[in-house]
Design a protein around this motif. Structure first.
Motif: not given
Length: 644
Positions: A306-308, A413-414, A482-484, A541-543
């Protein structure tokens, strides 16, 4: 009796004892569980690091070497190919020029960006508490326009590459110094971290892969002194970008194993290797390259999907804006052209020599530089510069200064679009889930998206938390769906899309939900985020709050695009001033690391790949040549250390 015979006799005695116990149990009527046949584990061979080659392909530079080497071989990642027939039109990939620079809005956008840069320079006080006195370009221009070069030598002692023996190709420095009048096309196989596939000459995927194979094979033979026929005894570690093109990675792996003949390969991400190379367990990795800047949060060897973020600008954009500022200040080398690769090299050198991010360096200063080109005298120029040296690198924080219009500036990232060779991918897993699991997941997703703290285009809490970041999408909250974990990895669309949705979507149909999410992601990707804002967004965006605290306390800057004097202090100041107020109280210290262990930041990711080769835990990550021939891209999903 030998030791082997003793062990054999001992084994026979144990078998007899087991047979006797079975007979007794059968007599007593005891049923033993049926045990599966024992599968002998393949013996793990001891891997010798000097037989592992680490390859880190960059947009401008190739780094390649044995895992045991102190430093890799470093060459320009460029190849010149001879025309196959006479009369062919000469083609050369651009270096500093790119699409989106010659639009009607480009000049206005550049001027507006420069105004923002000047405002930021004035607002930050120097260490003595005094504000900088701005220096206008006109003050430097009046002096520079009078300058005439001094002749140092009638010959520059720099020569064009000798092509009298008509080589089919030239690599690295030799390719850069091919005379433009010679019948050669010049290709950079990698651009902005991806294969340089385009509609021009040599731009097909097949041609680009052929260029890579030729380039890498040449370096392995000439610089590493390894005959290609011996590569069957060697293994390879390939570093890929955090946001990668699956088709491109698959084709490169196939080229390395099938065409070049490596016995096995590991594919790993640059950001994770950067943490290995720097000796950090967790970090927010900021990789500022020549043409792209990637940001990713890594925790215990795992890249948080998620963080990319990948930003479509880097060091070459700073070089180009520096040239524009030099021209404004009356650059005395008046024949300089962005279409000339030797002039581009000179400008790159001037940027690395003169530019800085130190607010305490102010006022007009005199410098000098030399030009040494083939078939021309060596010249010495004097030049007077003021704020231009600070304004250019600040473009990384105000990318509108680059004047790029109508281009995709931010990538996320898709999801994989699926591959016929890999039928049991995440799409298969999702489609075979029970309807109950899918509906509960959808409900959880929408519940998280609709909570007040997670809004993007509604401005709930944005301005209070992110300061002047209210113009950009909000990151994932600590409780977002979508966290982790696997939940975030198994969504239908890009996981970051869940972070970008607004509130009030809990009751809309799934198709509407997904189409709206796609539109918001598209809008987000068209924005050019400044480096500091992108770092804050990635961390947000980190969990969990605990992970965010780790990332704020360890921001690792690698790559060669931010190697300016004062960059560490400058970035630290920007991050502290813009980070959410809630975290200012919780984070003990924010730390920006630019030279871990006094290493060259350009080599840290490669060094991490070399460290990876020595770890026992990487044994199960190797993809062997036979496995690739049999299973293909499925092996990447099974063996890669990241979610494929």
């Amino acid at each position: 009796m030998t030791q082997a015979e003793k062990e054999q006799d001992s084994g026979k005695e144990k078998e007899k004892e087991r047979d006797k116990e079975k007979e007794k149990e059968q007599q007593r009527g005891v049923k033993r569980p049926i045990a599966p046949a024992a599968i002998p584990e393949p013996a793990q061979e001891q891997i010798q690091s000097n037989f592992v080659i680490v390859i880190h392909p960059g947009s401008r530079t190739l780094r390649i070497g044995r895992a045991t080497d102190t430093l890799p071989v470093i060459i320009p990642h460029v190849i010149a190919r001879r025309h196959k027939q006479g009369g062919q039109t000469r083609y050369e990939d651009a270096w500093l020029l790119r699409e989106g620079l010659n639009k009607a809005e480009s000049s206005e956008q550049r001027q507006n960006g420069l105004k923002m840069v000047d405002q930021a320079i004035w607002s930050k006080k120097m260490s003595n508490g005094v504000r900088r006195t701005p220096v206008s370009a006109e003050q430097a221009r009046a002096y520079n326009c009078q300058i005439r070069p001094a002749v140092l030598d009638s010959s520059s002692r720099v020569k064009w590459t000798n092509t009298s023996h008509h080589p089919n190709y030239l690599v690295g420095e030799e390719a850069l110094y091919v005379n433009p009048s010679d019948c050669y096309n010049l290709h950079w196989p990698v651009v902005r971290g991806q294969l340089n596939v385009h509609s021009g000459s040599g731009g097909s995927l097949t041609a680009v892969l052929a260029d890579l194979e030729t380039l890498w094979s040449y370096v392995i033979q000439k610089h590493l002194e390894i005959p290609l026929k011996e590569l069957k005894y060697y293994r390879c570690i390939l570093l890929v970008p955090d946001i990668y093109n699956r088709q491109h990675v698959k084709e490169i792996v196939n080229m390395l194993l099938h065409n070049m003949g490596f016995s096995a390969i590991i594919v790993h991400q640059e950001s994770v290797c950067a943490t290995f190379g720097s000796g950090l367990s967790s970090a927010c990795v900021v990789d500022v390259g020549d043409q792209k800047t990637s940001i990713c949060c890594v925790e215990d060897g795992v890249s948080h999907r998620n963080s990319r973020l990948c930003l479509a600008y880097g060091g070459s954009d700073v070089t180009r804006i520096f040239f524009w500022l030099l021209q404004r200040a009356g650059f005395p080398y008046r024949d300089c052209q962005l279409t000339s690769r030797l002039d581009c090299q000179l400008l790159q050198h001037l940027k690395e020599t003169f530019c800085h991010l130190d607010q305490d360096i102010s006022g007009l200063q005199d410098h000098e530089f030399q030009t040494r080109f083939p078939e021309a005298p060596a010249l010495l120029y004097q030049i007077r510069l003021g704020d231009e040296k600070l304004q250019a690198p600040m473009g990384l924080f105000y990318p509108s200064t680059f004047g790029i219009v109508g281009q995709k500036m931010t990538s996320l990232q898709h999801r994989s679009q699926g591959n016929s060779e890999d039928p049991h991918d995440e799409h298969y897993l999702l489609s075979t889930q029970s309807k109950g699991d899918q509906s509960s997941k959808s409900a959880a997703e929408r519940k998280a998206v609709s909570r007040p703290g997670g809004g993007l285009d509604g401005e709930l809490g944005c301005q209070g938390r992110m300061g002047d970041m209210s113009d950009m999408p909000r990151g994932c909250g600590s409780g977002s769906a979508a966290g982790g974990g696997m939940l975030g990895e198994m969504e239908l669309g890009p996981t970051q899309g869940e972070c970008l949705m607004g509130p009030g979507e809990a009751e809309e149909p799934l198709s509407t939900h997904l189409s709206r999410k796609t539109a918001i992601i598209s809008q987000f990707e068209s924005k050019a985020l400044g480096l500091d804002k992108a770092i804050l967004h990635s961390i947000d965006c980190c969990a969990s709050d605990e992970t965010k605290r780790k990332m704020y306390s360890s921001i690792l800057v690698v790559g060669g695009g931010l190697m300016f004097h004062g960059a560490q202090e400058f970035l630290l100041h920007r991050i502290i001033n813009k980070m959410p107020p809630s975290f200012r109280r919780l984070v003990d210290n924010v730390e920006v690391i630019t030279r871990p262990k006094d290493m060259d930041p350009r080599l840290i990711s490669w060094k991490g790949g070399a460290v990876l080769a020595c770890l026992d835990t990487t044994q199960e990550m190797w993809i062997h040549q036979r496995e690739w021939q049999r299973f293909g891209v499925r092996m990447l999903r099974e063996r890669a250390a990241f979610v494929w």
